[in-house]
Write a protein that holds these residues in place. Structure first.
Motif, PDB file in Angstrom:
ATOM      1  N   ASP A  49       0.808  -1.212   0.000  1.00 27.46           N
ATOM      2  CA  ASP A  49       0.000   0.000   0.000  1.00 27.46           C
ATOM      3  C   ASP A  49       0.850   1.274   0.000  1.00 27.46           C
ATOM      4  O   ASP A  49       0.313   2.384   0.051  1.00 27.46           O
ATOM      5  N   ALA A  50       2.175   1.129  -0.082  1.00 32.48           N
ATOM      6  CA  ALA A  50       3.052   2.296  -0.082  1.00 32.48           C
ATOM      7  C   ALA A  50       2.983   3.018  -1.425  1.00 32.48           C
ATOM      8  O   ALA A  50       2.593   2.441  -2.443  1.00 32.48           O
ATOM      9  N   THR A  51       3.383   4.276  -1.412  1.00 26.72           N
ATOM     10  CA  THR A  51       3.408   5.049  -2.647  1.00 26.72           C
ATOM     11  C   THR A  51       4.537   4.593  -3.556  1.00 26.72           C
ATOM     12  O   THR A  51       4.367   4.513  -4.782  1.00 26.72           O
ATOM     13  N   HIS A  52       5.694   4.302  -2.978  1.00 30.86           N
ATOM     14  CA  HIS A  52       6.855   3.872  -3.766  1.00 30.86           C
ATOM     15  C   HIS A  52       7.673   2.859  -2.978  1.00 30.86           C
ATOM     16  O   HIS A  52       7.799   2.966  -1.747  1.00 30.86           O
ATOM     17  N   ASN A  53       8.242   1.890  -3.681  1.00 34.09           N
ATOM     18  CA  ASN A  53       9.241   0.979  -3.120  1.00 34.09           C
ATOM     19  C   ASN A  53      10.459   1.061  -4.046  1.00 34.09           C
ATOM     20  O   ASN A  53      10.570   0.322  -5.026  1.00 34.09           O
ATOM     21  N   CYS A  54      11.352   1.982  -3.745  1.00 34.41           N
ATOM     22  CA  CYS A  54      12.521   2.227  -4.590  1.00 34.41           C
ATOM     23  C   CYS A  54      13.690   1.382  -4.079  1.00 34.41           C
ATOM     24  O   CYS A  54      13.808   1.147  -2.883  1.00 34.41           O
ATOM     25  N   TYR A  55      14.541   0.961  -4.982  1.00 31.92           N
ATOM     26  CA  TYR A  55      15.598   0.045  -4.554  1.00 31.92           C
ATOM     27  C   TYR A  55      16.870   0.194  -5.381  1.00 31.92           C
ATOM     28  O   TYR A  55      16.888   0.810  -6.455  1.00 31.92           O
ATOM     29  N   ASP A  71      10.883   3.450  -9.132  1.00 32.47           N
ATOM     30  CA  ASP A  71       9.517   3.000  -8.840  1.00 32.47           C
ATOM     31  C   ASP A  71       8.504   4.152  -8.831  1.00 32.47           C
ATOM     32  O   ASP A  71       7.734   4.329  -7.890  1.00 32.47           O
ATOM     33  N   GLY A  72       8.528   4.951  -9.875  1.00 31.37           N
ATOM     34  CA  GLY A  72       7.522   5.999 -10.014  1.00 31.37           C
ATOM     35  C   GLY A  72       7.945   7.373  -9.538  1.00 31.37           C
ATOM     36  O   GLY A  72       7.284   8.370  -9.843  1.00 31.37           O
ATOM     37  N   GLU A  73       9.022   7.458  -8.778  1.00 29.92           N
ATOM     38  CA  GLU A  73       9.549   8.772  -8.409  1.00 29.92           C
ATOM     39  C   GLU A  73      10.203   9.394  -9.661  1.00 29.92           C
ATOM     40  O   GLU A  73      10.555   8.672 -10.604  1.00 29.92           O
ATOM     41  N   PRO A  74      10.392  10.708  -9.707  1.00 27.85           N
ATOM     42  CA  PRO A  74      11.055  11.326 -10.853  1.00 27.85           C
ATOM     43  C   PRO A  74      12.410  10.669 -11.138  1.00 27.85           C
ATOM     44  O   PRO A  74      13.137  10.316 -10.206  1.00 27.85           O
ATOM     45  N   THR A  99      11.139   2.419   1.158  1.00 28.22           N
ATOM     46  CA  THR A  99       9.691   2.507   0.958  1.00 28.22           C
ATOM     47  C   THR A  99       9.209   3.884   1.400  1.00 28.22           C
ATOM     48  O   THR A  99       9.601   4.365   2.463  1.00 28.22           O
ATOM     49  N   ARG A 100       8.345   4.491   0.575  1.00 26.63           N
ATOM     50  CA  ARG A 100       7.828   5.815   0.940  1.00 26.63           C
ATOM     51  C   ARG A 100       6.305   5.816   0.985  1.00 26.63           C
ATOM     52  O   ARG A 100       5.647   5.360   0.034  1.00 26.63           O
ATOM     53  N   TYR A 101       5.774   6.311   2.086  1.00 25.32           N
ATOM     54  CA  TYR A 101       4.352   6.612   2.195  1.00 25.32           C
ATOM     55  C   TYR A 101       4.222   8.130   2.099  1.00 25.32           C
ATOM     56  O   TYR A 101       4.632   8.849   3.013  1.00 25.32           O
ATOM     57  N   PHE A 102       3.685   8.604   0.998  1.00 26.86           N
ATOM     58  CA  PHE A 102       3.608  10.046   0.737  1.00 26.86           C
ATOM     59  C   PHE A 102       2.748  10.742   1.788  1.00 26.86           C
ATOM     60  O   PHE A 102       1.634  10.306   2.097  1.00 26.86           O
TER      61      PHE A 102
END
Length: 210
Positions: A49-55, A71-74, A99-102
């Protein structure tokens, strides 16, 4: 020829709030791209359910096989900054997911880079580091009255006891850095007055704590 390399031990979890966004960072030791992908999928499922899971990860001991994702960030604001942190700390066989929750406040490109790189750095600073170095695996056989003395010596020289067999005699399977093997063998024989049998088994990379 590669003689040693630095990595992380196990898994480390950290969490931070930046401008109302929650950042959860998870790092883990991995030894292949398949393990890296499994780890990323596991974290992404946990925080589905997070906004992004960047790795980012470096999955080989030579530091050549690396991947990252925004993962969807700029573009260039998340995955690459995470990877640069891994590289700057000279780590390999390591994967990091941030992981980011906006939280409703936009950080801008520069803010995102600082957030993702900062979270990755804090997490990796908190991890237990291990130095993978070529070890010599030895089988050390002693009589029961010498067990305590042998164990004390192993502790003094930071030898890893990976197995113990208590039969008519006690057989320890011990790993020591290859460069320290000759000194280890000589000193142990002196310490136990020659009442020890030491056999060399094999050599391989072993994670020594630092």
């Amino acid at each position: 020829m590669l003689e040693k390399y630095l990595s992380v031990a196990g898994e480390t979890f950290t969490e931070k709030i930046i401008e109302k966004s929650k950042f959860i960072t998870t790092s883990r030791h991995i030894t292949s791209e398949d393990e890296a992908k499994e780890f990323i999928a596991e974290v992404s499922k946990k925080y589905r359910d997070a906004t992004h899971n960047c790795y980012a990860y470096i999955s080989d001991k030579f530091g050549n096989f690396l991947r990252f994702s925004d993962d969807g960030e700029p573009q260039g604001t998340a995955g690459m900054p995470i990877l640069e942190v891994i590289k700057s700390k000279r780590l390999v066989e390591a994967a990091v997911v941030v992981t980011r929750y906006f939280g409703g406040v936009k950080l801008g490109a520069g803010g995102l880079v600082r957030a993702y790189s900062g979270c990755a750095a804090e997490n990796l600073d908190a991890t237990q580091k291990v130095l993978y170095e070529t070890c010599s695996e030895l089988k050390v056989t002693v009589d029961y009255p010498l067990v305590d003395a042998a164990l004390r010596f192993f502790g003094e020289v930071n030898a890893g006891v990976i197995n113990s067999g208590y039969l008519n005699e006690v057989i320890f399977t011990v790993v020591i850095k290859r460069v320290e093997k000759d000194g280890f063998v000589s000193t142990l024989k002196n310490r136990l007055c020659g009442k020890v049998k030491i056999e060399k088994s094999r050599e391989y990379f072993f994670p020594f704590k630092i």
